[in-house]
Design a protein around this motif. Sequence first.
Motif, PDB file in Angstrom:
ATOM      1  N   GLN A   1     -34.509  14.750 -41.209  1.00 53.85           N
ATOM      2  CA  GLN A   1     -33.296  14.121 -40.689  1.00 53.85           C
ATOM      3  C   GLN A   1     -32.115  14.351 -41.633  1.00 53.85           C
ATOM      4  O   GLN A   1     -30.997  14.640 -41.183  1.00 53.85           O
ATOM      5  CB  GLN A   1     -33.522  12.614 -40.497  1.00 53.85           C
ATOM      6  CG  GLN A   1     -34.303  12.236 -39.259  1.00 53.85           C
ATOM      7  CD  GLN A   1     -34.455  10.733 -39.132  1.00 53.85           C
ATOM      8  OE1 GLN A   1     -34.900  10.049 -40.072  1.00 53.85           O
ATOM      9  NE2 GLN A   1     -34.096  10.188 -37.987  1.00 53.85           N
TER      10      GLN A   1
ATOM     11  N   ARG B   1     -40.368  13.383 -41.857  1.00 52.57           N
ATOM     12  CA  ARG B   1     -39.353  13.203 -40.810  1.00 52.57           C
ATOM     13  C   ARG B   1     -38.024  12.771 -41.420  1.00 52.57           C
ATOM     14  O   ARG B   1     -36.958  13.272 -41.043  1.00 52.57           O
ATOM     15  CB  ARG B   1     -39.838  12.168 -39.801  1.00 52.57           C
ATOM     16  CG  ARG B   1     -38.767  11.681 -38.823  1.00 52.57           C
ATOM     17  CD  ARG B   1     -39.336  10.677 -37.838  1.00 52.57           C
ATOM     18  NE  ARG B   1     -38.272  10.044 -37.089  1.00 52.57           N
ATOM     19  CZ  ARG B   1     -37.801   8.833 -37.334  1.00 52.57           C
ATOM     20  NH1 ARG B   1     -38.305   8.119 -38.329  1.00 52.57           N
ATOM     21  NH2 ARG B   1     -36.833   8.324 -36.597  1.00 52.57           N
TER      22      ARG B   1
ATOM     23  N   TRP C   1     -36.139  13.415 -34.847  1.00 48.41           N
ATOM     24  CA  TRP C   1     -36.109  14.217 -36.066  1.00 48.41           C
ATOM     25  C   TRP C   1     -34.783  14.921 -36.325  1.00 48.41           C
ATOM     26  O   TRP C   1     -34.476  15.236 -37.469  1.00 48.41           O
ATOM     27  CB  TRP C   1     -37.208  15.281 -36.009  1.00 48.41           C
ATOM     28  CG  TRP C   1     -38.592  14.750 -35.997  1.00 48.41           C
ATOM     29  CD1 TRP C   1     -39.174  13.984 -35.013  1.00 48.41           C
ATOM     30  CD2 TRP C   1     -39.610  14.942 -36.988  1.00 48.41           C
ATOM     31  NE1 TRP C   1     -40.474  13.698 -35.334  1.00 48.41           N
ATOM     32  CE2 TRP C   1     -40.769  14.267 -36.539  1.00 48.41           C
ATOM     33  CE3 TRP C   1     -39.646  15.628 -38.200  1.00 48.41           C
ATOM     34  CZ2 TRP C   1     -41.944  14.255 -37.271  1.00 48.41           C
ATOM     35  CZ3 TRP C   1     -40.825  15.621 -38.936  1.00 48.41           C
ATOM     36  CH2 TRP C   1     -41.953  14.938 -38.469  1.00 48.41           C
TER      37      TRP C   1
ATOM     38  N   LYS D   1     -44.026  10.482 -41.497  1.00 49.44           N
ATOM     39  CA  LYS D   1     -42.777   9.730 -41.423  1.00 49.44           C
ATOM     40  C   LYS D   1     -41.842  10.097 -42.569  1.00 49.44           C
ATOM     41  O   LYS D   1     -40.625  10.201 -42.386  1.00 49.44           O
ATOM     42  CB  LYS D   1     -43.063   8.219 -41.452  1.00 49.44           C
ATOM     43  CG  LYS D   1     -43.480   7.626 -40.129  1.00 49.44           C
ATOM     44  CD  LYS D   1     -43.444   6.116 -40.176  1.00 49.44           C
ATOM     45  CE  LYS D   1     -42.029   5.600 -40.349  1.00 49.44           C
ATOM     46  NZ  LYS D   1     -41.952   4.137 -40.376  1.00 49.44           N
TER      47      LYS D   1
ATOM     48  N   CYS E   1     -41.559   9.646 -33.511  1.00 53.16           N
ATOM     49  CA  CYS E   1     -41.229   9.235 -34.877  1.00 53.16           C
ATOM     50  C   CYS E   1     -42.480   8.888 -35.680  1.00 53.16           C
ATOM     51  O   CYS E   1     -42.418   8.754 -36.899  1.00 53.16           O
ATOM     52  CB  CYS E   1     -40.273   8.047 -34.859  1.00 53.16           C
ATOM     53  SG  CYS E   1     -41.000   6.498 -34.255  1.00 53.16           S
TER      54      CYS E   1
END
Length: 312
Positions: A14, A10, A81, A7, A285
């Motif tokens: 992003q 990720r 993502w 996470k 996610c």
Amino acid sequence: MTPKQVKLVRTVIQVVFFFLLVVVLTGAFCAVRLGGSANLTCSLGMLQLTLGAREVLWGTVISGSLLLVVTVLLGRVFCGWVCPFGAVLDWLDKPLSRLRLAGNKVPSALLNPDNRHIKYGVLGGALLAAGILRYPAFCALCPVGTTCRTAGLQGLNIGLETAVLPLAASLDTVRKRFWCKVLCPIGALLGLFSRFSLLKIRLPWDRCTGCNRCEQACAMDNRPHQGGHDRLKTDPAVLTALVDLGVPDLLDRPGRYEDYPQSIKDLLKQKMKSLAVDHSECSRCYSCLAACPVTTREAAPSIAVQRSGLSA
């Protein structure tokens, strides 16, 4: 890496894609000319441009199909993502959640899980409009493209289409990621391919504690725990076995898998090796795995693939 570390990665990715698509390549993600009739575009843009031109633009088709190939391999990773508008919704989730209306103040029709099918109608409407108007009309209203075109090294763009962003974001006061779940045609298109993806999220049925944390963590309203139980409760073999043991309502009782009779545990393990995740809606996610008390400390995804809740 553990799901929580995934996470974190990720979030970093992003930020990188947001900077690239919004700040550096302003507007380029929607369609950047590669030469001749070829345009680098998203998959929905590719279909709109092709229908608008009423001929196969091979350069555009090939470039626009890359995202579909990635989706078949990894699922809707774009939504979780890469998508810059999705990233904005994630980053604004705390302030938006404070404005979120209580369930009893929202019309029940807006909270219906079946609303997720509306986006397929939006997808069809966008493609139909492109074919009739011979122009990718939805691109002017797309929050994803608008986010890309709003601000960057090429300057600040403020116009009518910019109003789409606060309007789409404000839908989160009704339901988290309302746009993504209910209205986004890009998500609808990718969802059609994501159901066949090679990489799938699997939550371990045989070690489930029934805490429902996976469902509470899912921004896309996936219900793996409840969905798994619903599937088992309609399975003829499971129903027959429960009736024979005199416990037809066992799956409705509070309790954990490890407390079930051994014969039932063996049957359930055979019937369901993992909890049901709707892969057409899953944005990869990993929030469910990070929230799950069973998988949160396990390696993912290349190490201990089955134990992590991931499989290829």
